[in-house]
Design an enzyme around this catalytic site. Structure first.
Site, PDB file in Angstrom:
ATOM      1  N   HIS A  94      -1.763  -3.958   3.694  1.00 44.92           N
ATOM      2  CA  HIS A  94      -2.216  -2.635   3.241  1.00 44.92           C
ATOM      3  C   HIS A  94      -2.689  -1.841   4.447  1.00 44.92           C
ATOM      4  O   HIS A  94      -3.253  -2.419   5.381  1.00 44.92           O
ATOM      5  CB  HIS A  94      -3.361  -2.775   2.219  1.00 44.92           C
ATOM      6  CG  HIS A  94      -3.544  -1.543   1.393  1.00 44.92           C
ATOM      7  ND1 HIS A  94      -4.312  -0.491   1.819  1.00 44.92           N
ATOM      8  CD2 HIS A  94      -3.024  -1.204   0.193  1.00 44.92           C
ATOM      9  CE1 HIS A  94      -4.268   0.460   0.894  1.00 44.92           C
ATOM     10  NE2 HIS A  94      -3.497   0.059  -0.103  1.00 44.92           N
TER      11      HIS A  94
ATOM     12  N   GLU B  16       0.059  -4.834  -5.725  1.00 43.24           N
ATOM     13  CA  GLU B  16       1.382  -4.948  -6.341  1.00 43.24           C
ATOM     14  C   GLU B  16       1.735  -6.382  -6.738  1.00 43.24           C
ATOM     15  O   GLU B  16       2.610  -6.597  -7.566  1.00 43.24           O
ATOM     16  CB  GLU B  16       2.453  -4.401  -5.389  1.00 43.24           C
ATOM     17  CG  GLU B  16       2.240  -2.971  -4.960  1.00 43.24           C
ATOM     18  CD  GLU B  16       2.376  -1.974  -6.087  1.00 43.24           C
ATOM     19  OE1 GLU B  16       2.057  -2.311  -7.243  1.00 43.24           O
ATOM     20  OE2 GLU B  16       2.791  -0.847  -5.802  1.00 43.24           O
TER      21      GLU B  16
HETATM   22  N1  ACO Z   1       4.934  -8.968   5.320  1.00 41.79           N
HETATM   23  C1  ACO Z   1       5.144  -9.322   6.602  1.00 41.79           C
HETATM   24  N2  ACO Z   1       4.693  -8.630   7.645  1.00 41.79           N
HETATM   25  C2  ACO Z   1       3.965  -7.537   7.380  1.00 41.79           C
HETATM   26  C3  ACO Z   1       3.686  -7.124   6.081  1.00 41.79           C
HETATM   27  C4  ACO Z   1       4.197  -7.891   5.016  1.00 41.79           C
HETATM   28  N3  ACO Z   1       3.971  -7.558   3.753  1.00 41.79           N
HETATM   29  N4  ACO Z   1       2.947  -5.996   6.126  1.00 41.79           N
HETATM   30  C5  ACO Z   1       2.772  -5.702   7.411  1.00 41.79           C
HETATM   31  N5  ACO Z   1       3.381  -6.635   8.161  1.00 41.79           N
HETATM   32  C6  ACO Z   1       3.399  -6.707   9.607  1.00 41.79           C
HETATM   33  C7  ACO Z   1       4.422  -5.777  10.227  1.00 41.79           C
HETATM   34  O1  ACO Z   1       5.694  -6.362  10.328  1.00 41.79           O
HETATM   35  C8  ACO Z   1       3.806  -5.533  11.571  1.00 41.79           C
HETATM   36  O2  ACO Z   1       3.987  -6.670  12.363  1.00 41.79           O
HETATM   37  P1  ACO Z   1       4.478  -6.574  13.892  1.00 41.79           P
HETATM   38  O3  ACO Z   1       3.489  -5.663  14.564  1.00 41.79           O
HETATM   39  O4  ACO Z   1       4.455  -7.971  14.355  1.00 41.79           O
HETATM   40  O5  ACO Z   1       5.827  -5.942  13.825  1.00 41.79           O
HETATM   41  C9  ACO Z   1       2.319  -5.473  11.256  1.00 41.79           C
HETATM   42  O6  ACO Z   1       2.132  -6.272  10.102  1.00 41.79           O
HETATM   43  C10 ACO Z   1       1.782  -4.073  11.008  1.00 41.79           C
HETATM   44  O7  ACO Z   1       2.690  -3.391  10.204  1.00 41.79           O
HETATM   45  P2  ACO Z   1       2.522  -1.870   9.826  1.00 41.79           P
HETATM   46  O8  ACO Z   1       3.777  -1.383   9.200  1.00 41.79           O
HETATM   47  O9  ACO Z   1       1.981  -1.093  10.974  1.00 41.79           O
HETATM   48  O10 ACO Z   1       1.388  -1.975   8.787  1.00 41.79           O
HETATM   49  P3  ACO Z   1       1.010  -0.879   7.780  1.00 41.79           P
HETATM   50  O11 ACO Z   1      -0.433  -0.784   7.752  1.00 41.79           O
HETATM   51  O12 ACO Z   1       1.735   0.391   8.012  1.00 41.79           O
HETATM   52  O13 ACO Z   1       1.622  -1.505   6.442  1.00 41.79           O
HETATM   53  C11 ACO Z   1       2.325  -1.677   4.260  1.00 41.79           C
HETATM   54  C12 ACO Z   1       1.173  -1.282   5.206  1.00 41.79           C
HETATM   55  C13 ACO Z   1       3.430  -0.638   4.358  1.00 41.79           C
HETATM   56  C14 ACO Z   1       1.782  -1.715   2.846  1.00 41.79           C
HETATM   57  C15 ACO Z   1       2.869  -3.076   4.668  1.00 41.79           C
HETATM   58  O14 ACO Z   1       1.834  -4.037   4.662  1.00 41.79           O
HETATM   59  C16 ACO Z   1       4.018  -3.526   3.815  1.00 41.79           C
HETATM   60  O15 ACO Z   1       5.170  -3.129   4.066  1.00 41.79           O
HETATM   61  N6  ACO Z   1       3.753  -4.373   2.766  1.00 41.79           N
HETATM   62  C17 ACO Z   1       4.811  -4.833   1.895  1.00 41.79           C
HETATM   63  C18 ACO Z   1       5.135  -3.757   0.850  1.00 41.79           C
HETATM   64  C19 ACO Z   1       4.020  -3.631  -0.173  1.00 41.79           C
HETATM   65  O16 ACO Z   1       3.506  -4.610  -0.702  1.00 41.79           O
HETATM   66  N7  ACO Z   1       3.684  -2.360  -0.468  1.00 41.79           N
HETATM   67  C20 ACO Z   1       2.657  -2.021  -1.458  1.00 41.79           C
HETATM   68  C21 ACO Z   1       1.403  -1.581  -0.795  1.00 41.79           C
HETATM   69  S1  ACO Z   1       0.133  -1.200  -1.993  1.00 41.79           S
HETATM   70  C22 ACO Z   1       0.535   0.335  -2.545  1.00 41.79           C
HETATM   71  O17 ACO Z   1       1.116   1.132  -1.873  1.00 41.79           O
HETATM   72  C23 ACO Z   1       0.201   0.690  -3.928  1.00 41.79           C
END
Ligand code: ACO
Length: 361
Positions: free
Chosen positions: A245, A303
């Site tokens: 998140h 989620e």
């Molecule tokens: N699985 C694996 N790796 C992840 C995940 C995940 N779910 N989420 C983040 N990371 C990793 C990224 O790959 C990145 O790693 P790296 O730097 O080694 O490449 C690091 O964590 C940071 O990623 P960002 O994209 O900068 O993190 P951000 O804060 O933007 O992400 C997000 C937030 C988009 C929700 C992300 O965690 C994600 O894609 N989760 C999966 C989708 C999901 O569950 N979405 C629902 C969110 S709740 C809502 O919106 C209601």
């Protein structure tokens, strides 16, 4: 690339998302309290209070919401077959676009009704069944479940759906709410704000995640395969849906609120098996994420258990985002009104990093 992290883009009376401590307060109430006892009607009353001069209270609001469901169904019935050829969330967006724009209470009530009425109708049409009309005397949650299945909802099912709708009703300046506020800041109207909201919500990084969570559980199939499957997915560079998140550095408080809402359902059969598998997969995923991505605050988000709850209530996975829209709609409307009444046009700037003009020779 900048993505507005840590930028305060609005002041709001609607919610406080405390990402460091994993707390969510919605108009003074902890989300856990709302999940335990709120209904779609009481959430609408809580979030919309003060934003419409003619806002009805108590039973009068419930009656107005029921009447709006019937009005909306009658207005959109001739268009249902055409829009149902789209994916469920696209069909819902197309149906919402047929509501005339405005800033008044009637527009807000039609928007609250839209996902509740259209989601079951779209699901039924896609299954080759006739849509069922609303019962204006029923509650929003019970009516949505009856229009989906064709039989009266149990109290436990209505309570579980209310718990879900309350849990996701409002969450600060997430991508969809920000999009809604931007549209509202141009004075485009509440329908335009909600259309901006649903368009931003449907992506898999935001409200499109719970369908893929269920796909992940189905692909894993059994507990013994979880760890290998999760490692392989991460190895392919995929994200594990339902984890991570932007704001929460610790566990999303909504995950446990939804897990608690699942228990009274007493789910058995396929859904019961899914819950047991989900609990195992959650533990395995957190373990794998903490090992593979050390130092990253990757925890369970809202989620993950949304997928198990909505599946247990009979919603197909490709419609989960539509049910999210039903929950988030009062939040979008309240933010849009807050922006319209007290805000200015939202207009940030970009920094040009393209080529400089060629000097004339
Ligand atoms: N699985 C694996 N790796 C992840 C995940 C995940 N779910 N989420 C983040 N990371 C990793 C990224 O790959 C990145 O790693 P790296 O730097 O080694 O490449 C690091 O964590 C940071 O990623 P960002 O994209 O900068 O993190 P951000 O804060 O933007 O992400 C997000 C937030 C988009 C929700 C992300 O965690 C994600 O894609 N989760 C999966 C989708 C999901 O569950 N979405 C629902 C969110 S709740 C809502 O919106 C209601």
């Amino acid at each position: 690339m900048p993505s507005l992290d840590d930028v305060i883009a609005a002041e709001t009376v609607l919610s406080d998302v405390d990402g460091a401590n994993g707390r969510l307060i919605i108009r003074g109430k902890p989300v856990e309290e709302l999940a335990r006892s709120a209904t779609a009607e009481s959430v609408a009353a809580l979030l919309l209070e003060g934003f419409f001069d003619d806002m009805p209270k108590g039973q009068k609001l419930a009656t107005a919401m029921g009447a709006a469901r019937l009005r909306l169904f009658r207005r959109l019935q001739p268009h249902l077959a055409a829009i149902a050829s789209l994916s469920p969330v696209e069909a819902l967006r197309a149906g919402m676009a047929l509501i005339p724009d405005g800033d008044d209470l009637d527009t807000a009530l039609m928007l609250l009704a839209a996902p509740v009425v259209l989601t079951p109708a779209i699901i039924r049409l896609r299954r080759g069944e006739q849509p069922l009309g609303p019962d204006p005397r029923a509650s929003q949650a019970a009516d949505m479940l009856r229009m989906l299945s064709g039989v009266a909802a149990t109290d436990a099912a209505s309570r579980a759906l209310n718990a879900y709708l309350a849990t996701v009703c409002e969450h600060g300046l997430n991508a969809s709410t920000f999009a809604a506020r931007i549209a509202a800041s141009t004075k485009a109207g509440l329908v335009s704000a909600a259309m901006a909201g649903i368009s931003a919500l449907k992506g898999p990084l935001h409200g499109g995640a719970p369908g893929p969570v269920l796909d992940m559980l189905d692909a894993i199939g059994q507990a013994g395969k979880a760890e290998a499957w999760l490692r392989q997915a991460l190895g392919r560079g995929e994200r594990l849906m339902g984890f991570g998140h932007r704001i929460y550095r610790v566990r999303d408080p909504r995950a446990d609120a939804l897990k608690a809402a699942l228990r009274p359902l007493g789910i058995a059969g396929a859904s019961g098996g899914r819950l047991a598998l989900a609990e195992y997969v959650e533990r395995a995923a957190l373990d794998v994420l903490h090992k593979e991505k050390p130092g990253r605050p990757l925890e369970t988000n809202v989620e993950f258990y949304t997928a198990v709850l909505l599946d247990a209530l009979g919603f197909p996975s490709d419609s989960f985002t539509c049910v999210f829209v039903a929950g988030r709609m009062p939040g979008w409307i309240a933010h849009a009104r807050e922006q319209e009444v007290g805000g200015r046009l939202i207009r940030p700037q970009s920094r040009y990093v393209g080529p400089a003009p060629q000097q004339a020779a």
